[in-house]
Design an enzyme around this catalytic site. Structure first.
Site, mmCIF file in Angstrom:
data_model
loop_
_atom_site.group_PDB
_atom_site.id
_atom_site.type_symbol
_atom_site.label_atom_id
_atom_site.label_comp_id
_atom_site.label_asym_id
_atom_site.label_seq_id
_atom_site.Cartn_x
_atom_site.Cartn_y
_atom_site.Cartn_z
ATOM 1 N N HIS A 175 -48.459 -14.349 9.891
ATOM 2 C CA HIS A 175 -47.109 -14.426 9.325
ATOM 3 C C HIS A 175 -47.123 -14.015 7.849
ATOM 4 C CE1 HIS A 175 -43.023 -16.439 8.881
ATOM 5 N NE2 HIS A 175 -43.417 -16.345 7.618
ATOM 6 N N HIS A 204 -37.938 -16.502 9.123
ATOM 7 C CA HIS A 204 -37.567 -15.318 9.896
ATOM 8 C C HIS A 204 -36.064 -15.054 9.822
ATOM 9 C CE1 HIS A 204 -41.376 -14.077 11.651
ATOM 10 N NE2 HIS A 204 -41.699 -15.361 11.680
ATOM 11 N N ASP A 253 -44.195 -11.277 11.746
ATOM 12 C CA ASP A 253 -45.423 -11.678 12.419
ATOM 13 C C ASP A 253 -46.099 -10.415 12.912
ATOM 14 O OD1 ASP A 253 -44.799 -14.385 12.049
ATOM 15 O OD2 ASP A 253 -43.680 -14.466 13.940
ATOM 16 N N GLU A 307 -51.228 -19.739 9.632
ATOM 17 C CA GLU A 307 -50.649 -18.653 10.431
ATOM 18 C C GLU A 307 -51.075 -17.311 9.847
ATOM 19 O OE1 GLU A 307 -46.441 -18.797 11.101
ATOM 20 O OE2 GLU A 307 -46.534 -20.709 12.175
ATOM 21 N N TYR A 336 -45.837 -31.047 17.018
ATOM 22 C CA TYR A 336 -46.464 -29.732 17.107
ATOM 23 C C TYR A 336 -45.447 -28.642 16.759
ATOM 24 C CZ TYR A 336 -49.079 -25.793 19.056
ATOM 25 O OH TYR A 336 -49.728 -24.604 19.225
ATOM 26 N N ALA A 337 -44.262 -28.771 17.291
ATOM 27 C CA ALA A 337 -43.220 -27.766 17.034
ATOM 28 C C ALA A 337 -42.913 -27.667 15.544
ATOM 29 C CB ALA A 337 -41.955 -28.103 17.817
ATOM 30 N N SER A 346 -36.122 -21.470 9.252
ATOM 31 C CA SER A 346 -37.141 -20.450 9.477
ATOM 32 C C SER A 346 -37.032 -19.320 8.468
ATOM 33 C CB SER A 346 -37.005 -19.855 10.878
ATOM 34 O OG SER A 346 -37.872 -18.748 11.007
HETATM 35 ZN ZN LIG Z 1 -43.701 -15.997 11.617
#
Ligand SMILES: [Zn+2]
Length: 165
Positions: free
Chosen positions: A131, A72, A79, A128, A59-60, A70
Site C-alpha cells: 500500500h 483509498h 495497492d 502493508e 482483524y478488520a 480509508s
Molecule cells: Zn491499500
C-alpha cells in the site's frame, strides 16, 4: 498500467504511478500491476463488511479501514502487486524482489509506504508492503531522507491505534 481492478487515481498520482511502474521494468526488469486504487464509500462498506464477516472486527480494523476512513477514498493510494502475482495483499510481498524495489524506490516518484513494518501502534494498521500513498515528490523525498517512517510521526500527530473506533 496492468491491473486487476480498473485503476482510478487523481491525475498527479496516476502519472506518478505510471512512471513508477515503467521505472521498475526499465531499471530492474520487474513488472508491477495495480490491485486497488480509488474505492468509493460504498465499495469500502462492502470490503470492510466482508472482512468483518470472515475474520472479525479487530482483524478488520487493522487490515482494512472503516468506511469513511480509508485512504483509498482520497484517490491518492494504490495497492501494488507483481506480475506474475505473488504474495498479493500479503506481508510476504515485502520480501519479494518487487516489494523490495518498491520500498527502496517508490519515494523517487512521490509515493510513501504508508503502513510500515512495526508501525501498527502508530498507524493502527498492520504492515502493508503493497500500500503506497502519493504524497508528492517533495514530501516523499523528505520522508526518505529523514527516515521518519510514518506520516503521523512526521507531522507530530498522535498515534492512531484506534483511528475509527
Ligand atoms: Zn491499500
Amino acid at each position: 498500467m496492468p491491473y486487476t481492478n480498473e485503476p482510478f487515481l487523481r491525475s498527479a498520482a496516476a502519472e506518478a504511478a505510471q512512471q513508477l511502474f515503467a521505472a521498475a521494468e526499465a531499471e530492474a526488469g520487474l513488472r508491477l500491476q495495480s490491485l486497488s486504487t480509488y474505492r468509493s464509500y460504498n465499495t469500502q462498506v462492502r470490503v470492510y463488511n466482508d472482512i468483518v464477516a470472515n475474520r472479525g472486527q479487530d482483524y478488520a480494523n487493522r487490515r482494512s479501514a472503516q468506511p469513511g476512513h480509508s485512504e483509498h477514498q482520497t484517490g491518492l493510494s494504490i495497492d501494488i502487486g507483481s506480475i506474475p502475482a505473488s504474495c498479493a495483499f500479503d506481508p510476504c510481498f515485502g520480501d519479494t524482489a518487487h516489494g523490495r524495489w518498491l520500498a527502496d524506490n517508490a519515494w523517487r516518484f512521490g509515493f510513501h509506504l504508508r503502513y510500515p513494518e512495526g508501525g501498527t501502534p502508530v498507524t493502527g494498521y498492520d504492515y502493508e508492503p503493497w500500500h503506497f500513498r502519493y504524497v508528492g515528490l517533495e514530501l516523499a523525498a523528505e520522508l526518505h531522507e529523514t527516515g521518519i517512517p510514518t506520516l503521523e510521526e512526521f507531522f507530530g500527530l498522535p498515534p492512531a491505534p484506534d483511528y475509527g473506533n
